[in-house]
Design an enzyme around this catalytic site. Structure first.
Site, PDB file in Angstrom:
ATOM      1  N   ASP A  38       0.893  -1.370   0.091  1.00  9.94           N
ATOM      2  CA  ASP A  38       0.011  -0.008   0.077  1.00  9.94           C
ATOM      3  C   ASP A  38       0.820   1.328   0.051  1.00  9.94           C
ATOM      4  O   ASP A  38       2.104   1.244   0.167  1.00  9.94           O
ATOM      5  CB  ASP A  38      -1.043  -0.089   1.175  1.00  9.94           C
ATOM      6  CG  ASP A  38      -0.289  -0.187   2.644  1.00  9.94           C
ATOM      7  OD1 ASP A  38       0.921  -0.414   2.480  1.00  9.94           O
ATOM      8  OD2 ASP A  38      -0.803  -0.737   3.554  1.00  9.94           O
TER       9      ASP A  38
ATOM     10  N   ASN B 277      -7.486  -2.836  14.316  1.00 13.92           N
ATOM     11  CA  ASN B 277      -8.996  -2.854  14.055  1.00 13.92           C
ATOM     12  C   ASN B 277      -8.736  -4.244  13.124  1.00 13.92           C
ATOM     13  O   ASN B 277      -9.997  -4.390  12.456  1.00 13.92           O
ATOM     14  CB  ASN B 277      -9.498  -1.909  13.075  1.00 13.92           C
ATOM     15  CG  ASN B 277      -8.709  -1.151  11.966  1.00 13.92           C
ATOM     16  OD1 ASN B 277      -7.831  -2.070  11.477  1.00 13.92           O
ATOM     17  ND2 ASN B 277      -9.401  -0.299  11.292  1.00 13.92           N
TER      18      ASN B 277
ATOM     19  N   HIS C 288      -7.231  -4.624  10.280  1.00 13.19           N
ATOM     20  CA  HIS C 288      -7.049  -4.719   8.925  1.00 13.19           C
ATOM     21  C   HIS C 288      -5.574  -5.173   8.491  1.00 13.19           C
ATOM     22  O   HIS C 288      -4.574  -5.194   9.395  1.00 13.19           O
ATOM     23  CB  HIS C 288      -7.074  -3.107   8.410  1.00 13.19           C
ATOM     24  CG  HIS C 288      -5.809  -2.257   8.738  1.00 13.19           C
ATOM     25  ND1 HIS C 288      -5.984  -0.625   8.741  1.00 13.19           N
ATOM     26  CD2 HIS C 288      -4.473  -2.611   9.045  1.00 13.19           C
ATOM     27  CE1 HIS C 288      -4.526  -0.399   9.308  1.00 13.19           C
ATOM     28  NE2 HIS C 288      -3.858  -1.305   9.471  1.00 13.19           N
TER      29      HIS C 288
ATOM     30  N   GLU D 132      -9.768  -2.018   5.185  1.00 12.46           N
ATOM     31  CA  GLU D 132     -10.548  -1.688   6.785  1.00 12.46           C
ATOM     32  C   GLU D 132     -11.698  -2.488   6.917  1.00 12.46           C
ATOM     33  O   GLU D 132     -12.099  -3.147   5.867  1.00 12.46           O
ATOM     34  CB  GLU D 132     -10.759  -0.233   6.693  1.00 12.46           C
ATOM     35  CG  GLU D 132      -9.660   0.771   6.590  1.00 12.46           C
ATOM     36  CD  GLU D 132      -8.922   0.919   7.634  1.00 12.46           C
ATOM     37  OE1 GLU D 132      -8.630  -0.026   8.472  1.00 12.46           O
ATOM     38  OE2 GLU D 132      -8.158   2.051   7.946  1.00 12.46           O
TER      39      GLU D 132
HETATM   40  P1  PGA Z   1       2.227  -1.603  12.671  1.00 15.38           P
HETATM   41  O1  PGA Z   1       1.091  -1.260  11.754  1.00 15.38           O
HETATM   42  O2  PGA Z   1       3.189  -2.534  12.271  1.00 15.38           O
HETATM   43  O3  PGA Z   1       3.014  -0.127  12.933  1.00 15.38           O
HETATM   44  O4  PGA Z   1       1.667  -1.780  14.065  1.00 15.38           O
HETATM   45  C1  PGA Z   1       0.440  -2.539  11.277  1.00 15.38           C
HETATM   46  C2  PGA Z   1      -0.703  -2.390  10.418  1.00 15.38           C
HETATM   47  O5  PGA Z   1      -1.549  -1.138  10.710  1.00 15.38           O
HETATM   48  O6  PGA Z   1      -0.954  -2.986   9.519  1.00 15.38           O
END
Ligand code: PGA
Length: 240
Positions: free
Chosen positions: A67, A136, A138, A143
């Site tokens: 992404d 959450n 994702h 999302e």
């Molecule tokens: P993080 O983010 O590795 O910074 O915890 C993971 C994500 O949001 O996919």
């Protein structure tokens, strides 16, 4: 889905890197699906170390990232292009034309999504996809509520995700409102998937994944529809 519960972030990172190292040794032309965020940083450090020790080369390998924020140029310190450059690519030997990431500044973002799907298809698909997980649930920027068959698309980020990522920006207002992400359907086409989670903030999302049922409110649970998934979590993320 194979679960590996480890003691620490460092152990998780070593285990994930070991998986990639072996895959690269077996297939130097590996197509790596890569992720950003704090979770994979340790894995990238281990890969850089293995490269420096001469155990692996990325010369013939390819990378596609999950992404990118919409509206950020690749030299913006919070863009995922910049992250990948500083955390991995600047330190290894993967040719720059082998590395792919959605273009957040593309004039037509929907067209960019279509182009990105073609890039992945032209590479013959992703061999090993690395994933973190959001608080959450994702994966990528898919999302809650994202259809499990979604392709690469433009998303409006939820306030939970923008708040979670605000720590990297000067203020919440500066966090982009949109992003391009590989869809859950795109992600699920990777031949093998490695999902990493570390720390107590991920416990609720991991609990949802542990239930073993696909639930669109917890996007990572779509991985139950995939036959080759390894989940590497530390105890804090795994819970009881
Ligand atoms: P993080 O983010 O590795 O910074 O915890 C993971 C994500 O949001 O996919």
């Amino acid at each position: 889905m194979r679960w590996h519960v480890v003691e620490s972030y460092e152990e998780m990172s070593r285990k994930a890197a070991a998986f990639f190292i072996e895959a690269l040794q077996e297939n130097p032309r590996l197509v790596l699906g890569l992720a950003t965020g704090s979770t994979p940083v340790g894995t990238y450090q281990e890969l850089i170390r293995a490269f420096r020790e001469g155990k692996i080369s990325f010369q013939q390998a390819f990378a596609v990232n999950l992404d990118e924020y919409a509206g950020l140029p690749p030299d913006h310190p919070q863009s995922y292009a910049y992250f990948m450059e500083s955390e991995l690519f600047a330190h290894v030997d993967m040719p720059s034309h082998h590395r792919h990431i959605p273009k957040g500044l593309a004039p037509d973002l929907d067209e960019e999504c279509r182009r990105y799907e073609e890039v992945i298809a032209d590479l013959g698909g992703v061999d090993v996809q690395l994933l973190g997980i959001g608080v959450n649930g994702h994966i990528g920027f898919n999302e809650p509520g994202t259809p499990f068959d979604a392709r690469t698309h433009v998303v409006e980020l939820t306030s939970s995700t923008r708040q979670a990522n605000a720590r990297f920006f000067d203020s919440l207002e500066e966090v982009p409102t949109h992003a391009i992400t590989m869809g859950l359907g795109t992600i699920r086409e990777a031949r093998h998937i490695l999902l990493l989670a570390s720390g107590p903030s991920k416990r609720e999302a991991i609990q949802a994944l542990r239930k073993g049922e696909p639930d669109p409110q917890w996007p990572a649970t779509c991985l139950w529809l995939h036959d080759h998934v390894d989940v590497m979590v530390d105890r804090e993320a795994y819970g009881e």
